[in-house]
Design a protein around this motif. Structure first.
Motif, PDB file in Angstrom:
ATOM      1  N   TYR A   1      61.458  58.369  25.205  1.00 50.10           N
ATOM      2  CA  TYR A   1      60.249  59.168  25.341  1.00 50.10           C
ATOM      3  C   TYR A   1      59.290  58.874  24.196  1.00 50.10           C
ATOM      4  CZ  TYR A   1      63.518  61.729  28.294  1.00 50.10           C
ATOM      5  OH  TYR A   1      64.444  62.061  29.241  1.00 50.10           O
TER       6      TYR A   1
ATOM      7  N   TYR B   1      53.231  50.089  27.016  1.00 50.81           N
ATOM      8  CA  TYR B   1      54.398  49.376  27.518  1.00 50.81           C
ATOM      9  C   TYR B   1      55.634  49.753  26.694  1.00 50.81           C
ATOM     10  CZ  TYR B   1      50.834  46.206  29.424  1.00 50.81           C
ATOM     11  OH  TYR B   1      49.762  45.666  30.080  1.00 50.81           O
TER      12      TYR B   1
ATOM     13  N   VAL C   1      60.852  51.028  33.388  1.00 53.68           N
ATOM     14  CA  VAL C   1      59.760  51.627  34.144  1.00 53.68           C
ATOM     15  C   VAL C   1      59.134  52.740  33.315  1.00 53.68           C
ATOM     16  CG1 VAL C   1      59.086  52.817  36.241  1.00 53.68           C
ATOM     17  CG2 VAL C   1      60.882  51.065  36.330  1.00 53.68           C
ATOM     18  N   GLU C   2      57.856  52.582  33.012  1.00 54.24           N
ATOM     19  CA  GLU C   2      57.124  53.589  32.252  1.00 54.24           C
ATOM     20  C   GLU C   2      56.490  54.593  33.210  1.00 54.24           C
ATOM     21  OE1 GLU C   2      56.346  49.523  30.209  1.00 54.24           O
ATOM     22  OE2 GLU C   2      56.425  50.330  32.247  1.00 54.24           O
ATOM     23  N   SER C   3      56.342  55.820  32.730  1.00 54.43           N
ATOM     24  CA  SER C   3      55.645  56.848  33.492  1.00 54.43           C
ATOM     25  C   SER C   3      55.077  57.865  32.521  1.00 54.43           C
ATOM     26  CB  SER C   3      56.590  57.529  34.483  1.00 54.43           C
ATOM     27  OG  SER C   3      57.642  58.185  33.810  1.00 54.43           O
ATOM     28  N   GLY C   4      54.198  58.725  33.040  1.00 49.93           N
ATOM     29  CA  GLY C   4      53.658  59.807  32.230  1.00 49.93           C
ATOM     30  C   GLY C   4      52.245  59.593  31.734  1.00 49.93           C
TER      31      GLY C   4
ATOM     32  N   THR D   1      66.868  56.745  28.895  1.00 47.94           N
ATOM     33  CA  THR D   1      65.424  56.994  28.854  1.00 47.94           C
ATOM     34  C   THR D   1      64.955  57.141  27.409  1.00 47.94           C
ATOM     35  OG1 THR D   1      65.493  58.087  31.010  1.00 47.94           O
ATOM     36  CG2 THR D   1      63.556  58.495  29.637  1.00 47.94           C
TER      37      THR D   1
ATOM     38  N   THR E   1      51.892  51.749  31.627  1.00 44.38           N
ATOM     39  CA  THR E   1      51.276  52.946  32.176  1.00 44.38           C
ATOM     40  C   THR E   1      49.971  53.191  31.426  1.00 44.38           C
ATOM     41  OG1 THR E   1      51.635  55.287  32.736  1.00 44.38           O
ATOM     42  CG2 THR E   1      52.562  54.539  30.648  1.00 44.38           C
TER      43      THR E   1
ATOM     44  N   LEU F   1      55.131  60.144  27.426  1.00 42.59           N
ATOM     45  CA  LEU F   1      55.493  58.961  28.203  1.00 42.59           C
ATOM     46  C   LEU F   1      57.012  58.849  28.274  1.00 42.59           C
ATOM     47  CD1 LEU F   1      53.012  56.314  26.776  1.00 42.59           C
ATOM     48  CD2 LEU F   1      52.647  58.004  28.582  1.00 42.59           C
ATOM     49  N   SER F   2      57.481  58.328  29.387  1.00 36.36           N
ATOM     50  CA  SER F   2      58.910  58.072  29.572  1.00 36.36           C
ATOM     51  C   SER F   2      59.114  56.602  29.911  1.00 36.36           C
ATOM     52  CB  SER F   2      59.482  58.928  30.703  1.00 36.36           C
ATOM     53  OG  SER F   2      59.372  60.294  30.414  1.00 36.36           O
ATOM     54  N   CYS F   3      60.236  56.079  29.455  1.00 39.55           N
ATOM     55  CA  CYS F   3      60.624  54.707  29.767  1.00 39.55           C
ATOM     56  C   CYS F   3      62.046  54.772  30.299  1.00 39.55           C
ATOM     57  CB  CYS F   3      60.548  53.846  28.514  1.00 39.55           C
ATOM     58  SG  CYS F   3      61.240  52.184  28.690  1.00 39.55           S
TER      59      CYS F   3
END
Length: 124
Positions: A80, A95, A5-8, A78, A118, A20-22
């Protein structure tokens, strides 16, 4: 169930930064190299950066070298991607992906598992 799950992502002005975080779940994270890829509208997906299972080895596309930094925390499962000095041409969906065993690098074919992405938009 293996999940990435990616975010940021978000909207940032040229010259700005994003991280970004994964986040991974459902598999033994330390057995996998992780890569970041991006896909801009109308373009093919391309490799951005990757990091080996133990975090010692990293690789960057020429277009981001010196501006992006990849890191991983195996305890937190995680990875980054710190992105600095962002440019409009960095705009894309980003991705993360996982490559098992000794596979790694910026080739899409090495990666078996992918997140949903993201959006990163660099614009004034």
């Amino acid at each position: 169930q293996l999940q990435l799950v990616e975010s940021g992502g978000g909207l940032v002005q040229p010259g700005g930064s994003l991280r970004l975080s994964c986040a991974a779940s459902g598999f033994t994270f330390g057995y996998y190299s992780i890569g970041w890829f991006r896909q801009a509208p109308g373009k093919e997906r391309e490799g951005v950066s990757c990091i080996s299972r133990n975090g010692i080895n990293t690789n960057y596309a020429n277009s981001v070298a010196g501006r992006f930094t990849i890191s991983r925390d195996n305890g937190k499962k995680t990875v980054y991607l710190q992105m600095n000095s962002l440019k409009p041409e960095d705009t894309a969906v980003y991705y993360c992906a996982a490559a098992p065993g000794t596979k790694w690098g910026l080739s899409l074919g090495n990666y078996d598992y992918w997140g949903q992405g993201t959006q990163v938009t660099v614009s004034s």
